[in-house]
Design a protein around this motif. Sequence first.
Motif, PDB file in Angstrom:
ATOM      1  N   GLN A 142       0.608   8.791  -4.761  1.00 36.88           N
ATOM      2  CA  GLN A 142      -0.604   8.659  -3.963  1.00 36.88           C
ATOM      3  C   GLN A 142      -0.452   9.400  -2.639  1.00 36.88           C
ATOM      4  OE1 GLN A 142      -1.923   4.612  -3.742  1.00 36.88           O
ATOM      5  NE2 GLN A 142      -3.623   5.049  -2.347  1.00 36.88           N
ATOM      6  N   TYR A 155       2.792  11.901   1.329  1.00 35.55           N
ATOM      7  CA  TYR A 155       2.617  11.681  -0.107  1.00 35.55           C
ATOM      8  C   TYR A 155       3.809  10.881  -0.592  1.00 35.55           C
ATOM      9  CZ  TYR A 155       1.431  12.846  -4.980  1.00 35.55           C
ATOM     10  OH  TYR A 155       1.076  12.791  -6.297  1.00 35.55           O
ATOM     11  N   ARG A 191       4.524   1.757   1.756  1.00 34.15           N
ATOM     12  CA  ARG A 191       5.692   2.227   1.016  1.00 34.15           C
ATOM     13  C   ARG A 191       6.285   3.478   1.660  1.00 34.15           C
ATOM     14  NH1 ARG A 191       1.825   2.318  -3.563  1.00 34.15           N
ATOM     15  NH2 ARG A 191       3.000   4.110  -4.360  1.00 34.15           N
ATOM     16  N   THR A 192       5.422   4.374   2.141  1.00 30.16           N
ATOM     17  CA  THR A 192       5.907   5.587   2.787  1.00 30.16           C
ATOM     18  C   THR A 192       6.622   5.260   4.090  1.00 30.16           C
ATOM     19  OG1 THR A 192       4.038   6.794   1.828  1.00 30.16           O
ATOM     20  CG2 THR A 192       5.255   7.882   3.591  1.00 30.16           C
ATOM     21  N   VAL A 236      -1.270   9.867   1.410  1.00 31.10           N
ATOM     22  CA  VAL A 236      -1.390   8.965   2.553  1.00 31.10           C
ATOM     23  C   VAL A 236      -1.899   9.766   3.744  1.00 31.10           C
ATOM     24  CG1 VAL A 236      -0.158   7.426   4.133  1.00 31.10           C
ATOM     25  CG2 VAL A 236       0.498   7.517   1.718  1.00 31.10           C
ATOM     26  N   SER A 272       0.834  -1.192   0.000  1.00 28.20           N
ATOM     27  CA  SER A 272       0.000   0.000   0.000  1.00 28.20           C
ATOM     28  C   SER A 272       0.875   1.251   0.000  1.00 28.20           C
ATOM     29  CB  SER A 272      -0.915   0.016   1.226  1.00 28.20           C
ATOM     30  OG  SER A 272      -0.149   0.219   2.404  1.00 28.20           O
ATOM     31  N   ALA A 273       0.269   2.388  -0.339  1.00 28.32           N
ATOM     32  CA  ALA A 273       1.017   3.646  -0.334  1.00 28.32           C
ATOM     33  C   ALA A 273       1.519   3.967   1.064  1.00 28.32           C
ATOM     34  CB  ALA A 273       0.128   4.770  -0.857  1.00 28.32           C
ATOM     35  N   ASP A 316       5.656   9.160  -4.205  1.00 26.66           N
ATOM     36  CA  ASP A 316       5.724   9.104  -5.660  1.00 26.66           C
ATOM     37  C   ASP A 316       6.904   8.199  -5.997  1.00 26.66           C
ATOM     38  OD1 ASP A 316       5.704   9.438  -8.365  1.00 26.66           O
ATOM     39  OD2 ASP A 316       5.971  11.614  -8.348  1.00 26.66           O
TER      40      ASP A 316
END
Length: 232
Positions: free
Chosen positions: A125, A117, A7-8, A127, A3-4, A119
């Motif tokens: 996306q 955010y 990943r963040t 968050v 998920s975003a 990218d």
Amino acid sequence: MPSAAERTRTLVQNTCSSVLLVPGLDEADSVRLMPVARSVGPDGDLFLELPADSPVVRAAVHEDDVPTAVLEITDVAPVSVPHRVRGRAWVSGRLSAVPGMSGPGRMMLRLETEEAYVDDLWGAQEVGPEEFRDAEPDPLTGYETELLQHLHAGHGEQLVSLCGLLGERAGGPCPARLPSVVPLALDRYGLRVRLCEAGGRCYDARFEFPAPVRDVVELRQAMYALFEAAGH
């Protein structure tokens, strides 16, 4: 796919370079804006350790109003490959000092996460703060750099064999068209490689594992199965 928010969190808790930006501050001396350590608290706030003489620290300690800040993270592939920047993430919020949590010459700052955010190779996306708080970093994040460098240095032939799994997507005989196959990213769901043809055209391919891996032991098994499939 991760998920975003995951990943963040992975980028925040990885070894990627980062810089803490406060509107109105001179960004010329960027070295003093780079946290020397960072972590995520149970509420999703970021704890950032910086040199005590950093202009960001002075703003957090001496400003009457709580300043807003943005932590900008840049993720660069740990192996030599064209277009090495794999992604960026931004986490913004209110900044405050947390005295007594750092050693001499340093100060701990807390960034109260308000929005984020990402990218990256998956796309861009937003968050939300709750999503960020509840997400877990990828379990391989602490090993990814070493693993990718190991694959790149010692398993070149096996990496090239992976393009045989692409079928018609490879567009022709693999060895002739794809002289360079470089491991680009690794997570619990799969391996991403960058394929570069002799003419300079590059594109990515991703090979997913049968099931998400939870640790390095399961990763070895998944990689073995992947290379076995490529060899047949």
